[in-house]
Design a protein around this motif. Structure first.
Motif, mmCIF file in Angstrom:
data_model
loop_
_atom_site.group_PDB
_atom_site.id
_atom_site.type_symbol
_atom_site.label_atom_id
_atom_site.label_comp_id
_atom_site.label_asym_id
_atom_site.label_seq_id
_atom_site.Cartn_x
_atom_site.Cartn_y
_atom_site.Cartn_z
ATOM 1 N N SER A 1 31.676 46.446 70.372
ATOM 2 C CA SER A 1 31.022 46.407 70.699
ATOM 3 C C SER A 1 29.827 45.651 70.064
ATOM 4 O O SER A 1 30.490 44.953 69.148
ATOM 5 C CB SER A 1 30.434 47.785 71.844
ATOM 6 N N ARG A 2 28.939 45.635 70.508
ATOM 7 C CA ARG A 2 27.447 44.582 69.562
ATOM 8 C C ARG A 2 27.448 45.552 68.648
ATOM 9 O O ARG A 2 26.661 44.944 67.734
ATOM 10 C CB ARG A 2 26.496 44.757 70.177
ATOM 11 N N CYS B 1 31.879 43.146 67.388
ATOM 12 C CA CYS B 1 31.802 41.719 68.954
ATOM 13 C C CYS B 1 30.258 42.020 69.962
ATOM 14 O O CYS B 1 31.086 43.023 71.130
ATOM 15 C CB CYS B 1 33.598 41.956 69.370
ATOM 16 N N ASP B 2 30.070 40.756 70.081
ATOM 17 C CA ASP B 2 29.447 40.606 71.568
ATOM 18 C C ASP B 2 29.781 39.293 72.774
ATOM 19 O O ASP B 2 31.004 38.456 72.512
ATOM 20 C CB ASP B 2 28.309 39.330 71.217
ATOM 21 N N ARG C 1 30.662 38.134 75.142
ATOM 22 C CA ARG C 1 29.995 37.088 75.517
ATOM 23 C C ARG C 1 30.266 35.022 74.549
ATOM 24 O O ARG C 1 30.031 34.384 74.711
ATOM 25 C CB ARG C 1 28.425 36.631 75.710
ATOM 26 N N ASN C 2 30.912 36.160 73.105
ATOM 27 C CA ASN C 2 31.028 35.013 72.472
ATOM 28 C C ASN C 2 32.633 34.689 72.217
ATOM 29 O O ASN C 2 33.308 35.995 71.065
ATOM 30 C CB ASN C 2 30.093 35.602 71.135
ATOM 31 N N SER D 1 32.941 47.245 78.978
ATOM 32 C CA SER D 1 31.877 46.695 78.308
ATOM 33 C C SER D 1 30.502 46.101 79.449
ATOM 34 O O SER D 1 30.929 45.744 80.472
ATOM 35 C CB SER D 1 31.587 44.894 77.411
ATOM 36 N N ILE E 1 27.394 39.412 81.230
ATOM 37 C CA ILE E 1 27.687 40.574 80.013
ATOM 38 C C ILE E 1 29.361 40.635 80.591
ATOM 39 O O ILE E 1 30.516 41.021 79.962
ATOM 40 C CB ILE E 1 27.280 41.599 79.551
#
Ligand SMILES: CCCCCCCCC/C=C/C(=O)SCCNC(=O)CCNC(=O)[C@H](O)C(C)(C)COP(=O)(O)OP(=O)(O)OC[C@H]1O[C@@H](n2cnc3c(N)ncnc32)[C@H](O)[C@@H]1OP(=O)(O)O
Ligand SMILES: NC(=O)C1=CN([C@@H]2O[C@H](COP(=O)(O)OP(=O)(O)OC[C@H]3O[C@@H](n4cnc5c(N)ncnc54)[C@H](OP(=O)(O)O)[C@@H]3O)[C@@H](O)[C@H]2O)C=CC1
Length: 297
Positions: free
Chosen positions: A44-45, A75-76, A78-79, A104, A126
């Motif tokens: 996760s972020r 890890c995001d 969205r990326n 997530s 997200i």
């Protein structure tokens, strides 16, 4: 029911990536996968949250035979580059990936007309974009390497019914659910399965802070609309998730299983009549019978 359902070692030899695995339901499901012998990558972020969760999980479930290990990676979802890094690092550490749990999410309760464009985008990015980016990246890896993997997506009951006040979340979860079913049909030929779970209320800090903040908490009792009159236990969800990611569910794909104590059933038009007393039912019965007799004469 707060007990594990599957037999000891049921996920031994498997590696599962859990997005949002450092908090709430993601952490509870990760704990059970580890107990069943899987290796788990949580991502996760926030690296600090993941590191703390990884330590806690290893302290609780730690095994000496090399299985049941945790890897914590920022890890995001969205990326795409960060997603590809999670895949590469997981293969590097554990040698394989067998399961992906898209857990997530972002959400908050608000009248839709109060939302900015960015507020709508942040949730959809997200929940929907994150789910399809991760699924696409892991799916490509499996197809290229002829691996029969399994994806499990955490949905909601309102992905199918719709719900006011959480419209970006409903839109995104609805999209992710249709992706689950569509890809289950398309990727079945590779042996890849995709399923979803639609949970009712399971208390977590993340959800409760954003969906039942004061003064809403005082106005709403989350159990009042649930036929079983209680919220879910994390282990109940973990049992279902472990089953759907295990080989025991090998013939189940494209399915969304609801686990909500019957909450969605309350759309039934007469279900709220539980407030009617027994004496009132006596009167109602007599009134109806009288109308029946009158219609025959
Ligand atoms: C009955 C029982 C049934 C119970 C049944 C329960 C079923 C629930 C089903 C589903 C549950 C879940 O998904 S629960 C999951 C809950 N967990 C999470 O949400 C964890 C992650 N969330 C987050 O990090 C944050 O909450 C989130 C806002 C999503 C993202 O944070 P970011 O830092 O990326 O974004 P920000 O910059 O803060 O905000 C982005 C924009 O959103 C706006 N924004 C943020 N909060 C806002 C708010 N409350 N109202 C309006 N607008 C808001 C901001 O003003 C920004 O817009 P501008 O002003 O234009 O810049
Ligand atoms: N609790 C409930 O009653 C219900 C929950 N659900 C679903 O269950 C799942 C878990 O929710 P819950 O445990 O309650 O809430 P949490 O807030 O604890 O979980 C959400 C997780 O998503 C992670 N996350 C958020 N944004 C991103 C991002 N951009 N990239 C990567 N990870 C991100 C967060 O970590 P970080 O901030 O570190 O990125 C966090 O770990 C969600 O899919 C939710 O929709 C569905 C129905 C009911």
């Amino acid at each position: 029911m707060n007990q594990g359902m599957l037999r000891e070692g049921a996920l031994q030899g498997k590696t599962i990536i859990v997005t949002g695995g450092g908090t709430g339901l993601g952490k509870s499901m990760s704990r059970y996968f580890l107990q069943l012998g899987a290796n788990v990558t949580i991502c996760s972020r926030r690296q600090n949250v993941l590191d703390e969760a990884a330590k806690e999980l290893m302290d609780e479930t730690g095994r000496s035979d090399g299985s049941g290990q945790v890897l914590a990676l920022a890890c995001d979802v969205r990326n795409p580059q960060e997603i590809e890094n999670v895949i590469a690092e997981t293969v590097n550490r554990f040698g394989r990936i067998d399961g992906l749990l898209n857990n997530s999410a972002g959400n908050f309760i608000s009248p839709t007309e109060r939302l900015s464009y960015k507020a709508f985008d942040v949730i959809v990015d997200i929940v929907l974009r994150g789910t399809y980016y991760f699924t696409l990246a892991v799916g490509k890896h499996w197809i290229e390497n002829q691996i029969k993997g399994t994806v499990l997506n955490i949905s909601t009951t309102y992905a199918q019914t719709g719900s006011g006040y959480v419209v970006p979340s409903a839109v995104a979860k609805g999209g992710a659910l249709i992706m689950t079913k569509s890809l289950a049909a398309e990727w079945g030929k590779y042996g890849i399965r995709l399923n979803a779970i639609a949970p009712g209320p399971f208390p977590t800090k993340g959800a409760w802070d954003r969906l039942f903040p004061e003064p809403l908490m005082k106005l709403m009792d989350p159990t009042s609309r649930i036929p079983l009159k209680r919220v879910g236990e994390h282990q109940e969800l973990a049992n279902l998730a472990a089953y759907l990611l295990s080989d025991f569910s090998g013939f189940v794909t494209g399915e969304c299983i609801t686990i909500d104590g019957g909450e969605v059933l309350m759309a039934g038009e007469f279900n709220h009549l539980e407030q009617v007393s027994s004496e009132m039912w006596d009167v109602i019965e007599q009134t109806i019978k009288q109308a029946n007799r009158a219609s025959k004469s």
